[in-house]
Design an enzyme around this catalytic site. Structure first.
Site, PDB file in Angstrom:
ATOM      1  N   LEU A  91     -15.956   4.325  -1.638  1.00 35.87           N
ATOM      2  CA  LEU A  91     -17.078   3.383  -1.690  1.00 35.87           C
ATOM      3  C   LEU A  91     -17.093   2.580  -2.990  1.00 35.87           C
ATOM      4  CD1 LEU A  91     -19.679   5.983  -0.377  1.00 35.87           C
ATOM      5  CD2 LEU A  91     -18.782   4.056   0.941  1.00 35.87           C
ATOM      6  N   GLY A  92     -15.932   2.382  -3.600  1.00 34.56           N
ATOM      7  CA  GLY A  92     -15.882   1.618  -4.843  1.00 34.56           C
ATOM      8  C   GLY A  92     -16.723   2.271  -5.915  1.00 34.56           C
ATOM      9  N   GLU A  93     -17.566   1.475  -6.584  1.00 34.70           N
ATOM     10  CA  GLU A  93     -18.351   2.022  -7.696  1.00 34.70           C
ATOM     11  C   GLU A  93     -19.401   3.041  -7.238  1.00 34.70           C
ATOM     12  OE1 GLU A  93     -21.274  -1.894  -7.939  1.00 34.70           O
ATOM     13  OE2 GLU A  93     -19.652  -1.587  -9.373  1.00 34.70           O
TER      14      GLU A  93
ATOM     15  N   ALA B 225       4.053   1.697  -1.118  1.00 37.72           N
ATOM     16  CA  ALA B 225       4.736   1.883  -2.404  1.00 37.72           C
ATOM     17  C   ALA B 225       3.734   2.233  -3.500  1.00 37.72           C
ATOM     18  CB  ALA B 225       5.507   0.618  -2.763  1.00 37.72           C
TER      19      ALA B 225
ATOM     20  N   LYS C 297       0.825  -1.217   0.000  1.00 40.02           N
ATOM     21  CA  LYS C 297       0.000   0.000   0.000  1.00 40.02           C
ATOM     22  C   LYS C 297       0.857   1.264   0.000  1.00 40.02           C
ATOM     23  CE  LYS C 297      -3.755  -2.428   2.282  1.00 40.02           C
ATOM     24  NZ  LYS C 297      -4.425  -2.813   1.041  1.00 40.02           N
TER      25      LYS C 297
ATOM     26  N   GLY D 245      -3.166  -5.598 -11.919  1.00 36.50           N
ATOM     27  CA  GLY D 245      -1.971  -5.406 -11.105  1.00 36.50           C
ATOM     28  C   GLY D 245      -2.039  -4.139 -10.282  1.00 36.50           C
TER      29      GLY D 245
ATOM     30  N   ALA E  58      -5.305  -1.980  -5.671  1.00 36.52           N
ATOM     31  CA  ALA E  58      -4.627  -0.666  -5.640  1.00 36.52           C
ATOM     32  C   ALA E  58      -5.504   0.498  -6.107  1.00 36.52           C
ATOM     33  CB  ALA E  58      -3.312  -0.674  -6.429  1.00 36.52           C
ATOM     34  N   ALA E  59      -6.802   0.277  -6.275  1.00 37.25           N
ATOM     35  CA  ALA E  59      -7.677   1.412  -6.622  1.00 37.25           C
ATOM     36  C   ALA E  59      -7.682   2.429  -5.478  1.00 37.25           C
ATOM     37  CB  ALA E  59      -9.087   0.919  -6.909  1.00 37.25           C
TER      38      ALA E  59
ATOM     39  N   ASN F 253     -11.756   2.733   3.298  1.00 34.50           N
ATOM     40  CA  ASN F 253     -12.792   2.248   2.382  1.00 34.50           C
ATOM     41  C   ASN F 253     -13.962   1.722   3.234  1.00 34.50           C
ATOM     42  OD1 ASN F 253     -12.147  -0.319   3.257  1.00 34.50           O
ATOM     43  ND2 ASN F 253     -11.111  -0.932   1.375  1.00 34.50           N
TER      44      ASN F 253
ATOM     45  N   ASP G 190      -5.359   2.803  -3.256  1.00 29.45           N
ATOM     46  CA  ASP G 190      -4.019   3.418  -3.188  1.00 29.45           C
ATOM     47  C   ASP G 190      -3.885   4.510  -4.246  1.00 29.45           C
ATOM     48  OD1 ASP G 190      -3.373   1.578  -1.224  1.00 29.45           O
ATOM     49  OD2 ASP G 190      -2.583   0.137  -2.675  1.00 29.45           O
TER      50      ASP G 190
END
Ligand code: RIB
Length: 305
Positions: free
Chosen positions: A223-225, A43, A41, A289, A251-252, A186, A254
């Site tokens: 909250l993601g989407e 890096a 997280k 990735g 890594a979204a 999150n 991050d």
């Protein structure tokens, strides 16, 4: 180099298997592919901040092995000042075992390795990096004592302090909240911090309220989407999510944190920085990735134009 964003945190080599679905307990599944990918997280957030317009330095710790060498090199290749990433003897570099399913969801097990060897003395040794930075970013994949030391020192030095409380296993020590300008969990981390299930924007508002009552300043719940919920005291604002074809969500968060930090360091206001971080995170989920999925400043600006 004079860095305006300092990230203090973890470096992991991600061992990533793609499979139709996540395995159940005791089950062996056939996967479709395997790759070793630079991650962690800390890096990831450093790389995101650097690709997205920040001058970045990192403090962390890797083992004296091939993974550690590759992870330091990955940072250097992004122009990140990694003099503060110590190479420790007699410990393996941190790793993350990740399974990504056909719905782009993941399950992750991390083994701290060198990340667990980071010490307060490392922060003291590279105090010059902290004093030079405008924004200091921490997460929770390094020892809590080091996070506490870094947050307090950065706060006392008048820096903008961002804490991404990931991974979270329970409430944060209360004194930390006064040292943090932006707390960015999150949904599942907000749940771990507050005990409240966070499955909607309304839930996120309630969770942010509890965090404020506990002493938090500004809270940004990703909250993601569903987007992002920003809350400062009684004020809150929902930023709806961007519609994208997700391939891998690793890594979204991050990318959001690193992009937000870089945007603040570049002088964008809070609201612009959130929208910028969101656009960057939305692009990241369209690629596989951790670090390979993080977009550049030009790519994000194109989306925002
Ligand atoms: O946030 C994603 C990261 O979590 C991965 O790169 C993995 O290393 C774990 O730290």
């Amino acid at each position: 180099m004079q860095a305006n964003v300092l990230v203090i945190g973890s470096l992991n080599m991600d061992l990533v298997a793609q499979a139709e679905r996540l395995p159940r307990a005791g089950e062996t599944l056939l996967g479709q592919s395997f790759a070793t990918v630079p991650g962690g997280k800390g890096a990831n957030q450093a790389v995101a901040a650097a690709r997205l317009g920040g001058q970045v330095a990192m403090i962390g710790c890797v083992g004296a092995d091939a993974y550690g060498h590759a992870l330091r090199q990955a940072l250097a290749d992004e122009g990140i000042d990694c003099q503060g990433v110590r190479v420790a003897e007699d410990v393996a570099t941190g790793i993350a075992m990740i399974v990504v399913d056909a719905n782009s969801q993941n399950a992750i097990v991390i083994v701290a390795g060198g990340n667990g060897q980071l010490e307060c003395a490392d922060i003291e040794r590279f105090d010059g990096l902290l004093q030079a930075a405008d924004v200091v970013v921490c997460q929770l994949e390094i020892p809590y004592a080091v996070v506490a030391f870094a947050l307090e020192r950065a706060h006392q030095a008048g820096k903008t302090v961002i804490l991404n409380p990931a991974p979270a296993s329970g409430p944060l020590p209360q004194e930390w909240l006064a040292w943090v300008d932006y707390l960015i969990p999150n949904e599942s981390e907000a749940q771990a911090l507050t005990g409240l299930a966070v499955d909607s924007v309304d839930d996120a508002e309630q969770a942010a309220g509890l965090l404020h009552e506990a002493g938090a300043g500004k809270v940004i719940i990703t909250l993601g989407e569903r987007g992002v919920l920003f809350a400062a005291g009684a004020q809150s604002r929902h930023y709806p999510g961007r519609k994208v074809q997700a391939v891998d969500t690793t890594a979204a968060g991050d990318t959001f944190v690193g992009g937000f930090a870089a945007a603040l360091a570049r002088g964008l206001d809070e609201s612009q920085a959130i929208a910028f971080g969101q656009a960057a995170a939305a692009l990241s989920v369209t690629h596989a990735g951790a670090q390979p999925s993080i977009p550049t400043l030009a790519q994000v600006e194109q989306v925002l134009s």
